[in-house]
Write an enzyme that holds these catalytic residues in place. Sequence first.
Site, PDB file in Angstrom:
ATOM      1  N   HIS A 172      -1.758  -5.151  -5.148  1.00 40.03           N
ATOM      2  CA  HIS A 172      -0.541  -5.386  -4.365  1.00 40.03           C
ATOM      3  C   HIS A 172      -0.709  -6.518  -3.353  1.00 40.03           C
ATOM      4  CE1 HIS A 172      -2.358  -3.680  -0.733  1.00 40.03           C
ATOM      5  NE2 HIS A 172      -2.877  -2.751  -1.513  1.00 40.03           N
ATOM      6  N   GLU A 210      -3.840   4.684  -4.487  1.00 36.30           N
ATOM      7  CA  GLU A 210      -5.154   4.398  -3.925  1.00 36.30           C
ATOM      8  C   GLU A 210      -5.933   5.704  -3.730  1.00 36.30           C
ATOM      9  OE1 GLU A 210      -7.761   2.827  -3.702  1.00 36.30           O
ATOM     10  OE2 GLU A 210      -7.222   1.123  -2.440  1.00 36.30           O
TER      11      GLU A 210
END
Length: 205
Positions: A12, A86
């Site tokens: 990202h 994550e």
Amino acid sequence: MTTVTRLCVTRHGETDWNNSGILQGWTDVPLNDQGREQSHALAQALGGAGFQQLCSSPLGRSLETAEIVAADLGLPPPKVYDGLKERHFGDVQGMPKAELLLTHPGLHQEILRRNPACDFAGGETMDAFADRVMEALELIAEDYPGSQTLVITHGWVMDVITRQLRGLPRAAILNMKRRNGESLWLERLPGADLSEVPSPLQQGR
């Protein structure tokens, strides 16, 4: 004719917590202006790859990156896969690394080394994290066979995938850190496992 399934797994865009050295984990931190610029640049760089769809972690920094790229490329909204989140860093999630150095100096050093065997109290174990990441990746490949999919996710997630595809132990330290917007390309031929491949965009230069 051989049908190839291709995934481009990408980290990202940047957040303020990236800049401040704060462990984000599952905390929903938005992109900053630089991260949004990186997302538009990512769309421009990957525009010739022929992606049919995007998939993303549900966390805001990943999903916003994916939404920007999808809009720029005229693709449908990204499909969310929870397994792409994550790693959960437990009790130290949301803690600045400068504070971590004072309160947990040993753990701080291992985090800087990106040691996957770190024991995160209240967080995910190495194996639980790796299992759900690889399950998500396999599910994406099954959901979109024979097509090209852009997958937006996180740095420690990409470490898991890199170890798996390079045949390394889950506890191996890679001595690398993926940059915001950096990509890892994967392919699957019929009847075969996913494998790491060079970027087809670089090959075409």
